[in-house]
Design an enzyme around this catalytic site. Structure first.
Site, PDB file in Angstrom:
ATOM      1  N   GLU A  51       0.840  -1.182   0.000  1.00  0.00           N
ATOM      2  CA  GLU A  51       0.000   0.000   0.000  1.00  0.00           C
ATOM      3  C   GLU A  51       0.884   1.244   0.000  1.00  0.00           C
ATOM      4  O   GLU A  51       1.936   1.268   0.636  1.00  0.00           O
ATOM      5  CB  GLU A  51      -0.923  -0.015   1.216  1.00  0.00           C
ATOM      6  CG  GLU A  51      -1.859  -1.208   1.133  1.00  0.00           C
ATOM      7  CD  GLU A  51      -2.998  -1.172   2.148  1.00  0.00           C
ATOM      8  OE1 GLU A  51      -4.070  -1.663   1.803  1.00  0.00           O
ATOM      9  OE2 GLU A  51      -2.806  -0.658   3.258  1.00  0.00           O
ATOM     10  N   CYS A  82       6.511  -6.391   7.349  1.00  0.00           N
ATOM     11  CA  CYS A  82       7.624  -5.827   8.111  1.00  0.00           C
ATOM     12  C   CYS A  82       7.999  -6.814   9.214  1.00  0.00           C
ATOM     13  O   CYS A  82       7.128  -7.467   9.783  1.00  0.00           O
ATOM     14  CB  CYS A  82       7.204  -4.499   8.747  1.00  0.00           C
ATOM     15  SG  CYS A  82       8.536  -3.635   9.611  1.00  0.00           S
ATOM     16  N   CYS A 126       6.537  -3.901  15.849  1.00  0.00           N
ATOM     17  CA  CYS A 126       6.219  -2.875  16.842  1.00  0.00           C
ATOM     18  C   CYS A 126       4.793  -3.126  17.354  1.00  0.00           C
ATOM     19  O   CYS A 126       3.885  -3.427  16.571  1.00  0.00           O
ATOM     20  CB  CYS A 126       6.353  -1.483  16.242  1.00  0.00           C
ATOM     21  SG  CYS A 126       8.045  -1.129  15.719  1.00  0.00           S
ATOM     22  N   CYS A 131      -0.659   6.299   9.649  1.00  0.00           N
ATOM     23  CA  CYS A 131       0.550   5.598  10.103  1.00  0.00           C
ATOM     24  C   CYS A 131       0.193   4.316  10.822  1.00  0.00           C
ATOM     25  O   CYS A 131      -0.658   4.302  11.703  1.00  0.00           O
ATOM     26  CB  CYS A 131       1.329   6.441  11.092  1.00  0.00           C
ATOM     27  SG  CYS A 131       1.846   8.001  10.449  1.00  0.00           S
TER      28      CYS A 131
HETATM   29  N1  SAH Z   1       9.702   1.166   9.697  1.00  0.00           N
HETATM   30  C1  SAH Z   1       9.822   2.595   9.653  1.00  0.00           C
HETATM   31  C2  SAH Z   1       8.687   3.253   8.852  1.00  0.00           C
HETATM   32  C3  SAH Z   1       7.330   2.868   9.334  1.00  0.00           C
HETATM   33  S1  SAH Z   1       5.970   3.756   9.743  1.00  0.00           S
HETATM   34  C4  SAH Z   1       9.826   3.152  11.051  1.00  0.00           C
HETATM   35  O1  SAH Z   1       9.586   2.400  11.995  1.00  0.00           O
HETATM   36  O2  SAH Z   1      10.131   4.325  11.216  1.00  0.00           O
HETATM   37  C5  SAH Z   1       6.110   5.398  10.074  1.00  0.00           C
HETATM   38  C6  SAH Z   1       5.762   5.771  11.519  1.00  0.00           C
HETATM   39  O3  SAH Z   1       4.428   5.410  11.937  1.00  0.00           O
HETATM   40  C7  SAH Z   1       6.704   5.112  12.509  1.00  0.00           C
HETATM   41  O4  SAH Z   1       7.187   6.074  13.399  1.00  0.00           O
HETATM   42  C8  SAH Z   1       5.786   4.136  13.177  1.00  0.00           C
HETATM   43  O5  SAH Z   1       6.264   3.757  14.437  1.00  0.00           O
HETATM   44  C9  SAH Z   1       4.495   4.894  13.248  1.00  0.00           C
HETATM   45  N2  SAH Z   1       3.319   4.071  13.560  1.00  0.00           N
HETATM   46  C10 SAH Z   1       3.177   2.738  13.425  1.00  0.00           C
HETATM   47  N3  SAH Z   1       1.967   2.327  13.847  1.00  0.00           N
HETATM   48  C11 SAH Z   1       1.313   3.426  14.261  1.00  0.00           C
HETATM   49  C12 SAH Z   1       0.007   3.665  14.782  1.00  0.00           C
HETATM   50  N4  SAH Z   1      -0.862   2.673  14.952  1.00  0.00           N
HETATM   51  N5  SAH Z   1      -0.329   4.926  15.082  1.00  0.00           N
HETATM   52  C13 SAH Z   1       0.540   5.938  14.897  1.00  0.00           C
HETATM   53  N6  SAH Z   1       1.767   5.782  14.385  1.00  0.00           N
HETATM   54  C14 SAH Z   1       2.171   4.535  14.078  1.00  0.00           C
END
Ligand code: SAH
Length: 359
Positions: A94, A114, A118, A337
């Site tokens: 996406e 991924c 997290c 995000c």
């Molecule tokens: N793998 C990279 C890019 C991913 S996403 C990274 O971790 O930076 C971009 C951002 O969105 C990251 O900071 C991630 O932690 C955040 N993110 C992930 N899930 C989220 C959620 N449910 N709500 C808000 N931000 C989120």
């Protein structure tokens, strides 16, 4: 050496020049081809009208030009647009178009799924299916630009879609080279932001790249214990080692590292967390981007109230940090995000993959 591929979209300009040179073609044909593929977004040799018919025929017989294909296009009430893109092997990623004013931003993926797991991210739940190739990463940009009519206009790129860019380092950097080439979209690295959980050897490699994108670090916690619980790679690349890597990261004048911090209600959003965060970042040219959680089913955290978000931001601002709160765009279509996911993940569980990665 040119890698053995039939897909010209996978090659940077020197590789196309080499490939055509090997077959006895003139070098300028490589630049013509590159312009058609990357600046004009074409994949069909027949439309490349300044190449002779003979050359087109020969190219067609030997090569293809791959490009992610739009299979779903959803528009949010706020104008954010989420595209599901299908790759040659039918896997999907996406990508998101965020029509901010004044900048237009494309949020693109670097992996299918991924491996980082997290705790608050939906993409992390699907595990890693595979890395994207350089052509697929750059191709998303071309597909988005073509679909939104922005091919000839300026836009920003954030590597914040599915995947961890530093876990797919070589393909990600090659994609940036492909996008940067003058004969292609000529995108300046200042328009590109790479967001990472903080894989320290990757950060140290990035520090020496001639094409240096802006850097964003997904911090999300201020103690080792809490960060390991929320961002499992922290068990290997600790908060302290990431902060050290940031301290030695070469920054151009006026540029700063962005620290992303997802706010989880009553978990990491207390005044003590804010004070610890300010202390952790002291002496670093930093700005902080707070991201109130985008909740989703299966994510065991809540979004904090606006008051809690404001109080957290205020504590940082009082300590002279530049703070912004990320507006969550496209939540109604799960384009925000951490909400990007495609059904049908890999066979290995996310936990198994983390174990492999951290081995
Ligand atoms: N793998 C990279 C890019 C991913 S996403 C990274 O971790 O930076 C971009 C951002 O969105 C990251 O900071 C991630 O932690 C955040 N993110 C992930 N899930 C989220 C959620 N449910 N709500 C808000 N931000 C989120």
């Amino acid at each position: 050496m040119t890698p053995p591929t039939h897909d010209l979209a996978e090659l940077d300009l020197p590789e196309i020049e080499h490939l055509l040179g090997e077959s006895g073609y003139e070098a300028f044909h490589a630049r013509q081809l590159y312009r058609w593929i990357h600046r004009h977004g074409l994949t069909d040799f027949d439309e490349m009208t300044n190449l002779s018919k003979d050359l087109r025929g020969e190219l067609k017989a030997r090569f293809t030009v791959g490009r992610p294909k739009v299979v779903m296009d959803q528009v949010s009430t706020d104008g954010t647009r989420k595209l599901a893109l299908e790759l040659a092997d039918k896997r999907r990623v996406e990508s998101v178009f965020i029509p901010d004013t004044p900048a237009m931003t494309f949020c693109i993926s670097t992996q299918v799924g991924c491996a980082m797991s997290c705790g608050f991210c939906l993409t992390g739940k699907m595990g890693l299916v595979r890395h994207l190739t350089a052509g697929e990463i750059a191709g998303q940009v071309i597909t988005l630009a073509t679909t939104t009519g922005l091919l000839a206009h300026p836009f920003n790129i954030v590597l914040m879609g599915m995947g961890e860019p530093l876990h797919n380092y070589d393909n990600t950097m090659k994609a940036l080279r492909i996008l940067h080439a003058e004969e292609g979209l000529a995108i300046s690295p200042r328009r590109i932001t790479l967001s990472t959980v903080g894989i320290v050897p990757g950060l140290d490699r990035l520090a020496h790249e001639p094409l240096m994108p802006n850097l964003a670090i997904s911090l999300h916690a201020t103690t080792e214990e809490q960060r390991t619980a929320l961002v499992p790679p922290n068990a290997k690349y600790s908060l302290a080692s990431i902060i050290d890597a940031c301290r030695r990261f070469p920054l151009k004048r006026r540029s700063r590292i962005t620290f992303e911090y997802v706010l989880l209600n009553a978990v990491n959003d207390t005044p003590e967390d804010a004070r610890r965060l300010a202390k952790l970042l002291s002496g670093i040219k930093a700005k902080v981007n707070l991201i109130p959680l985008n909740p989703a089913p299966g994510i065991p955290f809540e979004r904090p109230s606006d008051e809690r978000v404001d109080r957290f931001a205020q504590i940082l601002a009082d300590r002279h940090l530049t703070v912004s709160v990320r507006k969550s765009r496209g939540r109604d279509i799960r384009a925000a995000c951490g909400q990007l996911i495609v059904e049908g993940g890999s066979k290995k569980s996310a936990a198994q993959q983390m174990a492999l990665l951290l081995h």
